[in-house]
Every structure is written in structure tokens, then in C-alpha cells.
Design an enzyme around this catalytic site. Structure first.
Site, PDB file in Angstrom:
ATOM      1  N   LYS A 189      31.435  36.053  40.378  1.00 55.62           N
ATOM      2  CA  LYS A 189      30.159  35.319  40.446  1.00 55.62           C
ATOM      3  C   LYS A 189      29.278  35.876  41.568  1.00 55.62           C
ATOM      4  O   LYS A 189      28.094  36.148  41.355  1.00 55.62           O
ATOM      5  CB  LYS A 189      30.401  33.814  40.682  1.00 55.62           C
ATOM      6  N   THR A 190      29.875  36.035  42.752  1.00 50.30           N
ATOM      7  CA  THR A 190      29.078  36.546  43.877  1.00 50.30           C
ATOM      8  C   THR A 190      28.673  37.997  43.618  1.00 50.30           C
ATOM      9  O   THR A 190      27.530  38.392  43.902  1.00 50.30           O
ATOM     10  CB  THR A 190      29.870  36.428  45.197  1.00 50.30           C
TER      11      THR A 190
ATOM     12  N   GLU B   7      27.715  29.695  46.120  1.00 50.10           N
ATOM     13  CA  GLU B   7      28.518  28.496  46.411  1.00 50.10           C
ATOM     14  C   GLU B   7      27.714  27.234  46.094  1.00 50.10           C
ATOM     15  O   GLU B   7      27.704  26.258  46.857  1.00 50.10           O
ATOM     16  CB  GLU B   7      28.962  28.475  47.894  1.00 50.10           C
ATOM     17  N   ALA B   8      27.061  27.251  44.957  1.00 46.63           N
ATOM     18  CA  ALA B   8      26.120  26.176  44.592  1.00 46.63           C
ATOM     19  C   ALA B   8      26.798  24.819  44.451  1.00 46.63           C
ATOM     20  O   ALA B   8      26.143  23.776  44.578  1.00 46.63           O
ATOM     21  CB  ALA B   8      25.421  26.540  43.285  1.00 46.63           C
TER      22      ALA B   8
ATOM     23  N   TYR C 140      39.493  22.400  41.250  1.00 41.03           N
ATOM     24  CA  TYR C 140      40.893  22.779  40.976  1.00 41.03           C
ATOM     25  C   TYR C 140      41.543  21.865  39.933  1.00 41.03           C
ATOM     26  O   TYR C 140      42.586  22.202  39.383  1.00 41.03           O
ATOM     27  CB  TYR C 140      41.709  22.792  42.274  1.00 41.03           C
TER      28      TYR C 140
ATOM     29  N   CYS D   6      49.810  36.362  34.263  1.00 35.76           N
ATOM     30  CA  CYS D   6      50.066  37.167  33.053  1.00 35.76           C
ATOM     31  C   CYS D   6      48.982  38.209  32.768  1.00 35.76           C
ATOM     32  O   CYS D   6      49.127  39.008  31.845  1.00 35.76           O
ATOM     33  CB  CYS D   6      50.218  36.245  31.839  1.00 35.76           C
TER      34      CYS D   6
ATOM     35  N   TYR E 288      44.118  29.536  46.590  1.00 35.23           N
ATOM     36  CA  TYR E 288      43.738  29.488  45.170  1.00 35.23           C
ATOM     37  C   TYR E 288      44.167  30.742  44.412  1.00 35.23           C
ATOM     38  O   TYR E 288      44.261  31.823  44.995  1.00 35.23           O
ATOM     39  CB  TYR E 288      42.223  29.356  45.045  1.00 35.23           C
TER      40      TYR E 288
ATOM     41  N   CYS F 239      45.060  31.554  33.492  1.00 32.98           N
ATOM     42  CA  CYS F 239      44.709  31.248  32.097  1.00 32.98           C
ATOM     43  C   CYS F 239      45.091  29.787  31.815  1.00 32.98           C
ATOM     44  O   CYS F 239      45.706  29.127  32.661  1.00 32.98           O
ATOM     45  CB  CYS F 239      45.465  32.186  31.157  1.00 32.98           C
TER      46      CYS F 239
HETATM   47  N1  LIG Z   1      43.512  37.273  42.658  1.00 30.28           N
HETATM   48  C1  LIG Z   1      42.640  38.003  43.361  1.00 30.28           C
HETATM   49  N2  LIG Z   1      42.781  38.164  44.668  1.00 30.28           N
HETATM   50  C2  LIG Z   1      41.882  38.853  45.379  1.00 30.28           C
HETATM   51  N3  LIG Z   1      40.808  39.464  44.863  1.00 30.28           N
HETATM   52  C3  LIG Z   1      40.636  39.344  43.579  1.00 30.28           C
HETATM   53  C4  LIG Z   1      41.550  38.608  42.766  1.00 30.28           C
HETATM   54  N4  LIG Z   1      41.120  38.661  41.522  1.00 30.28           N
HETATM   55  C5  LIG Z   1      39.985  39.412  41.561  1.00 30.28           C
HETATM   56  N5  LIG Z   1      39.706  39.805  42.777  1.00 30.28           N
HETATM   57  C6  LIG Z   1      38.586  40.643  43.196  1.00 30.28           C
HETATM   58  O1  LIG Z   1      37.499  39.776  43.403  1.00 30.28           O
HETATM   59  C7  LIG Z   1      36.334  40.383  42.843  1.00 30.28           C
HETATM   60  C8  LIG Z   1      35.326  39.313  42.506  1.00 30.28           C
HETATM   61  O2  LIG Z   1      34.860  38.782  43.723  1.00 30.28           O
HETATM   62  P1  LIG Z   1      33.660  37.762  43.774  1.00 30.28           P
HETATM   63  O3  LIG Z   1      32.437  38.356  43.139  1.00 30.28           O
HETATM   64  O4  LIG Z   1      33.539  37.349  45.216  1.00 30.28           O
HETATM   65  O5  LIG Z   1      34.196  36.554  42.871  1.00 30.28           O
HETATM   66  P2  LIG Z   1      33.763  35.019  42.850  1.00 30.28           P
HETATM   67  O6  LIG Z   1      32.456  34.876  43.559  1.00 30.28           O
HETATM   68  O7  LIG Z   1      33.677  34.648  41.401  1.00 30.28           O
HETATM   69  O8  LIG Z   1      34.887  34.270  43.537  1.00 30.28           O
HETATM   70  C9  LIG Z   1      36.856  41.142  41.648  1.00 30.28           C
HETATM   71  O9  LIG Z   1      36.032  42.210  41.346  1.00 30.28           O
HETATM   72  C10 LIG Z   1      38.224  41.612  42.107  1.00 30.28           C
HETATM   73  O10 LIG Z   1      38.142  42.905  42.656  1.00 30.28           O
HETATM   74  C1  LIG Z   2      38.543  25.398  43.076  1.00 26.52           C
HETATM   75  C2  LIG Z   2      37.978  24.887  44.364  1.00 26.52           C
HETATM   76  C3  LIG Z   2      37.401  25.753  45.264  1.00 26.52           C
HETATM   77  N1  LIG Z   2      36.881  25.288  46.426  1.00 26.52           N
HETATM   78  C4  LIG Z   2      36.283  26.215  47.396  1.00 26.52           C
HETATM   79  C5  LIG Z   2      37.145  27.393  47.740  1.00 26.52           C
HETATM   80  C6  LIG Z   2      36.147  28.447  48.145  1.00 26.52           C
HETATM   81  O1  LIG Z   2      35.857  28.238  49.523  1.00 26.52           O
HETATM   82  C7  LIG Z   2      34.930  28.118  47.277  1.00 26.52           C
HETATM   83  C8  LIG Z   2      34.811  28.994  46.055  1.00 26.52           C
HETATM   84  O2  LIG Z   2      34.547  30.329  46.412  1.00 26.52           O
HETATM   85  P1  LIG Z   2      34.330  31.526  45.346  1.00 26.52           P
HETATM   86  O3  LIG Z   2      33.161  32.280  45.915  1.00 26.52           O
HETATM   87  O4  LIG Z   2      34.015  30.936  44.016  1.00 26.52           O
HETATM   88  O5  LIG Z   2      35.565  32.336  45.363  1.00 26.52           O
HETATM   89  O6  LIG Z   2      35.106  26.765  46.849  1.00 26.52           O
HETATM   90  C9  LIG Z   2      36.904  23.931  46.710  1.00 26.52           C
HETATM   91  O7  LIG Z   2      36.392  23.488  47.758  1.00 26.52           O
HETATM   92  N2  LIG Z   2      37.485  23.075  45.816  1.00 26.52           N
HETATM   93  C10 LIG Z   2      38.024  23.496  44.642  1.00 26.52           C
HETATM   94  O8  LIG Z   2      38.531  22.634  43.861  1.00 26.52           O
END
Ligand SMILES: Nc1ncnc2c1ncn2[C@@H]1O[C@H](COP(=O)(O)OP(=O)(O)O)[C@@H](O)[C@H]1O
Ligand SMILES: Cc1cn([C@H]2C[C@H](O)[C@@H](COP(=O)(O)O)O2)c(=O)[nH]c1=O
Length: 225
Positions: A38-39, A110-111, A141, A169, A194, A198
Site C-alpha cells: 500500500k505504501t 496509515e489512513a 487483525y 504457504c 503481524y 491467506c
Molecule cells: N512478511 C513480510 N515481512 C517483511 N517484508 C515483507 C513481508 N511481505 C512483504 N514484504 C515486503 O514489504 C513490501 C511492501 O511494503 P509496503 O508498501 O510498506 O506495504 P504496506 O504498506 O501494504 O504494509 C513488499 O514489497 C515486500 O518486499
Molecule cells: C492489523 C492491524 C495493524 N495495526 C497497525 C500495525 C501497523 O503499525 C499499522 C499498519 O501498517 P502497514 O503500513 O499497513 O504495514 O497498523 C493495528 O494497529 N491494528 C491492527 O489490527
């Protein structure tokens, strides 16, 4: 060059004409579980806007201090400067009217942590003619709607739901499993707390985490006696 407060990192490549009431804004929403990109997607879209010469500001919640408060950072370490705020209503206060008018695009990461997301997006897109790109968790979660992210879908021009890879998996992961026994909705963390999973491994993982939590709780009760 537009003069904007240094507190608010913005990409100011060119001066744009003042938006009028007739200029139309847009809202684009990016959702999915943690680690879905997402980021990364938000930063790509913002970078594309900057490359097109548009004037951009990025906001994130000041609750998420994992990588400091002055940048939005992906799990891969890619980052862009941002301002960290407690709420979105405090955003405009940091700009002069002129500086605010020059802004074309507002990115929000982080909306899920912003309670005033709906009012802010409606105001800045409908009335101020800005493009808003919003990234956040659609579900917590427990797979419940998180914050106001889903509330803005009726306002949106586009909605992108991303998936990660199940850490168990390797299949498509749409959910975020909390590995610890903590039960509050908001709990800042990364891979320590976290993992993306799936559907199958979400269900089995939840059972395992809940069972572990019950055992720990019963042990606490026994030691208290
Ligand atoms: N289980 C994981 N642990 C750490 N990094 C991961 C994991 N799964 C994916 N990633 C990395 O995180 C990247 C996505 O990061 P980011 O854009 O910050 O995701 P989001 O904002 O959705 O949490 C992926 O391109 C991958 O390289
Ligand atoms: C599932 C879940 C997540 N959070 C928090 C954990 C992280 O600080 C952010 C999510 O960050 P990302 O950029 O999407 O990786 O949210 C939470 O507070 N509660 C939850 O249930």
C-alpha cells in the site's frame, strides 16, 4: 518556487494556478492487509504526480512512529518526506492560504488511524479541488472494518485492493494475523507482531493465537492464587 512551511515537506517543482471552485478534485483509495504494498503504491503514485510537476504533500498518522515521524517508509525501506499529524483537521492550519491553494495532491498513509478521514477527503476534493490518494488497512487483525477507511469508498474515484503473500504457504494473502495475544484494536508493529496470511491460514492462525492466549491467561490466574 512556492514558499511552504518547512514543517510540511512538499515537492514544489512548479507554480500552479489557484484552484477555483470549478476545479474538480479526485479521491483514490488503496487498501489491503499489511505488507501488501500500500505504501509502495502510494509513493509510486505520488512520485508520478511530482514528475508531472504537481505540488504534493504527504501526511501520515503520528501514532505510527516505527520509522520516525518525518518520512513515510515502506517495509522495503523506500521513503519520502511527510508530516505526521494527530488528525487531518490540523493539516490546513499549517499553511498560509496561498501555500494551501498551490497544493495539487495530498497523499495520506496509515489512513485507518484518522477518525476525521471522511470529512477531510470530502472537503479537500469537493471544495478545494485537490487530488487525494489514501492508503490504509481496510480491516484490522480481526477482519473488522478499521477506522473510517471503508467510509470513504462512496466518495472515491477509484479503489485498489492489494494482496500480500501468505507467510505460511505463499498464496495470495488478504488478511493480517496478529501473532501476539494483545486485544486492543490499535497496536503499532511490523513483522514482530503481524504477518500476512491467506484465508485458510488466517482461520487456523487465529485458533492457535487464541488458544495460546487462553493458556497464558489461565497461567496468570493460577500464579495469582
Ligand atoms: N512478511 C513480510 N515481512 C517483511 N517484508 C515483507 C513481508 N511481505 C512483504 N514484504 C515486503 O514489504 C513490501 C511492501 O511494503 P509496503 O508498501 O510498506 O506495504 P504496506 O504498506 O501494504 O504494509 C513488499 O514489497 C515486500 O518486499
Ligand atoms: C492489523 C492491524 C495493524 N495495526 C497497525 C500495525 C501497523 O503499525 C499499522 C499498519 O501498517 P502497514 O503500513 O499497513 O504495514 O497498523 C493495528 O494497529 N491494528 C491492527 O489490527
Amino acid at each position: 518556487m512556492i514558499s511552504l512551511p518547512s514543517k510540511f515537506p512538499t515537492q514544489t517543482r512548479c507554480v500552479h494556478s489557484k484552484p477555483s471552485l470549478s476545479s474538480s478534485g479526485e479521491i483514490h483509495v488503496i487498501v489491503g492487509p499489511m505488507f501488501a504494498g500500500k505504501t509502495t503504491t502510494l509513493l509510486h503514485r505520488v512520485q508520478a504526480e511530482i514528475n508531472d510537476g504537481r505540488n504534493v504533500a504527504i501526511i501520515k498518522s503520528n501514532k505510527d512512529n516505527r520509522y520516525g515521524l518525518d518520512s513515510v517508509v515502506t517495509h522495503d525501506g523506500v521513503k519520502l518526506p511527510c508530516c505526521a499529524l494527530p488528525n487531518l483537521s490540523s493539516f490546513k492550519q499549517n499553511f498560509s492560504q496561498d501555500a494551501y491553494d498551490q497544493l495539487d495532491v495530498i497523499g495520506i498513509d496509515e489512513a485507518q488511524f484518522f477518525g476525521d478521514l471522511y470529512d477531510f477527503c470530502r472537503e479537500v476534493a469537493d471544495h478545494d479541488g485537490k487530488t487525494v490518494i489514501v492508503a490504509g488497512l481496510d480491516g484490522d487483525y480481526l477482519r473488522r472494518s478499521f477506522g473510517s477507511v471503508l467510509d470513504i469508498i462512496p466518495l472515491a474515484d477509484s479503489v485498489t485492493k492489494l494482496s500480500a503473500q501468505c507467510e505460511i504457504c505463499g498464496k495470495r494473502a488478504l488478511f493480517t494475523l496478529r501473532k501476539t495475544g494483545e486485544t486492543q484494536t490499535e497496536l503499532i508493529g511490523g513483522t514482530d507482531v503481524y504477518m500476512p496470511v491467506c484465508r485458510h491460514h488466517y482461520v487456523s492462525g487465529q485458533v492457535a493465537v487464541e488458544a495460546a492466549r487462553m493458556v497464558l491467561q489461565s497461567q496468570k490466574v493460577i500464579t495469582r492464587r
